[in-house]
Scaffold this active site. Structure first.
Site, PDB file in Angstrom:
ATOM      1  N   GLN A 130      -4.697  -1.373   9.441  1.00 20.76           N
ATOM      2  CA  GLN A 130      -4.427  -2.765   8.924  1.00 20.76           C
ATOM      3  C   GLN A 130      -5.001  -4.088   9.750  1.00 20.76           C
ATOM      4  OE1 GLN A 130      -3.498  -3.226   5.928  1.00 20.76           O
ATOM      5  NE2 GLN A 130      -3.887  -5.545   5.889  1.00 20.76           N
ATOM      6  N   ASP A 135     -11.116   2.782   3.775  1.00 21.09           N
ATOM      7  CA  ASP A 135     -11.282   1.108   3.452  1.00 21.09           C
ATOM      8  C   ASP A 135     -12.787   0.855   3.418  1.00 21.09           C
ATOM      9  OD1 ASP A 135      -9.326  -0.813   3.440  1.00 21.09           O
ATOM     10  OD2 ASP A 135      -8.988  -0.348   5.661  1.00 21.09           O
ATOM     11  N   LYS A 189       0.774  -1.286  -0.254  1.00 21.72           N
ATOM     12  CA  LYS A 189       0.049   0.178  -0.055  1.00 21.72           C
ATOM     13  C   LYS A 189       0.895   1.173   0.230  1.00 21.72           C
ATOM     14  CE  LYS A 189      -3.659  -2.545   2.387  1.00 21.72           C
ATOM     15  NZ  LYS A 189      -4.820  -2.916   3.422  1.00 21.72           N
TER      16      LYS A 189
END
Ligand code: GUN
Length: 280
Positions: A96, A119, A52
């Site tokens: 995460q 997200d 990422k």
């Protein structure tokens, strides 16, 4: 002959487009910024987070990296999220997953400002998707819509069967396909006659987490098949939830593993980061 939907090539085009957008934003004095938080040292999560950060660098998005020890308390993590929520120079916040067991994931996801929820996991983001309001959409299902559109697969009016009902893929996928005017069926572990139901699909999307479970018996001749699974077999070869060699000849188009859905997830995260600059 079937079409192999090339997620790698499509994700590269998307990232190139985003790079141009970011260059234009920077000329106006705007620099998108993503805060990436990793708690602990899970090897797979470390790889994902590094990928990422690399994608941010390629596109020109500034990334702030918070690599916290496994022993970080929930309160410490929530305090960091509060600080990033209040920081106007940060557009997106990504925590995460999975988090260590002593931290409540729902509490952490719920603490991220929906305006920075790149997200798309916050209940407000999911709710907005459900009722057709603006909001961030979970990256993997959003990437699948992008793959279908850029491969000229018509969605409107088609029978779409989704196998899997997770919060991250199956459920948002169903909502997105509905938004595109497909007729949607969601199957799961308790579905009866799975083969017959799957065989109704013009577009079959598989996210069940079982290597090569879907064989030709589940697929209507000429269907489009999208494989979300990724598994490492003994001998290190990767495979999906779909038995590609068995299924592909019966499809009109299919995603491979690797190189199908996977590369789209990070590309859509980058798109959400760029969109977050103008999101209000
Ligand atoms: N862990 C596995 N997939 C994801 C994802 O898409 N986002 C986050 N934050 N964590 C993950």
């Amino acid at each position: 002959m079937y079409q192999i939907i090339d997620g790698k090539a499509i994700s590269t085009s998307l990232k190139e487009e985003l790079k141009e957008k970011v260059t234009a934003l920077k000329e106006q004095g705007i620099e998108p910024c993503l805060a990436v938080i990793l708690v602990g040292e899970d090897p797979a999560s470390t790889v994902y987070v590094n990928n990422k950060k690399k994608a941010c660098e390629f596109i020109g998005i500034k990334s702030l990296s918070y690599e916290l020890p496994e022993t970080t308390t929930q309160d410490e993590l929530l305090a960091l999220i509060e600080k990033l929520n209040a920081d106007d120079s940060v557009n997106g916040i990504l925590v995460q997953l999975p988090l260590p067991k002593h931290i409540d994931e729902d509490a952490v996801i719920g603490a991220i400002s929906p305006l920075k929820d790149v997200d798309g996991f916050h209940p407000q983001s999911v709710g907005s998707l459900c009722i057709g309001r603006k909001g961030f959409v979970s990256c993997t299902p959003a990437g699948i819509i992008e793959l279908l559109k850029r491969s000229n697969v018509e969605i409107e009016g088609k029978e779409c069967v989704i196998i899997g009902r997770s919060n991250i893929v199956g459920k948002p996928m169903a909502l997105l396909m509905l938004r595109e005017n497909a007729t949607v069926t969601v199957c799961h572990s308790r579905t009866k006659n799975l083969k017959e139901v799957a065989k109704r699909a013009d577009i079959l999307i598989v996210a069940i987490g079982k290597p090569k479970m879907i064989t030709a018996e589940y697929v209507k001749e000429g269907a489009v098949v999208i494989d979300v699974g990724i598994h490492r077999l003994e001998g290190k070869k990767l495979c999906g939830d779909v038995d590609f060699d068995d299924v592909a000849p019966h499809t009109s188009a299919i995603t491979p593993v690797p190189g199908g859905v996977g590369p789209m997830t990070i590309a859509m995260l980058m798109k959400n980061c760029v969109d977050s600059v103008i999101f209000e």
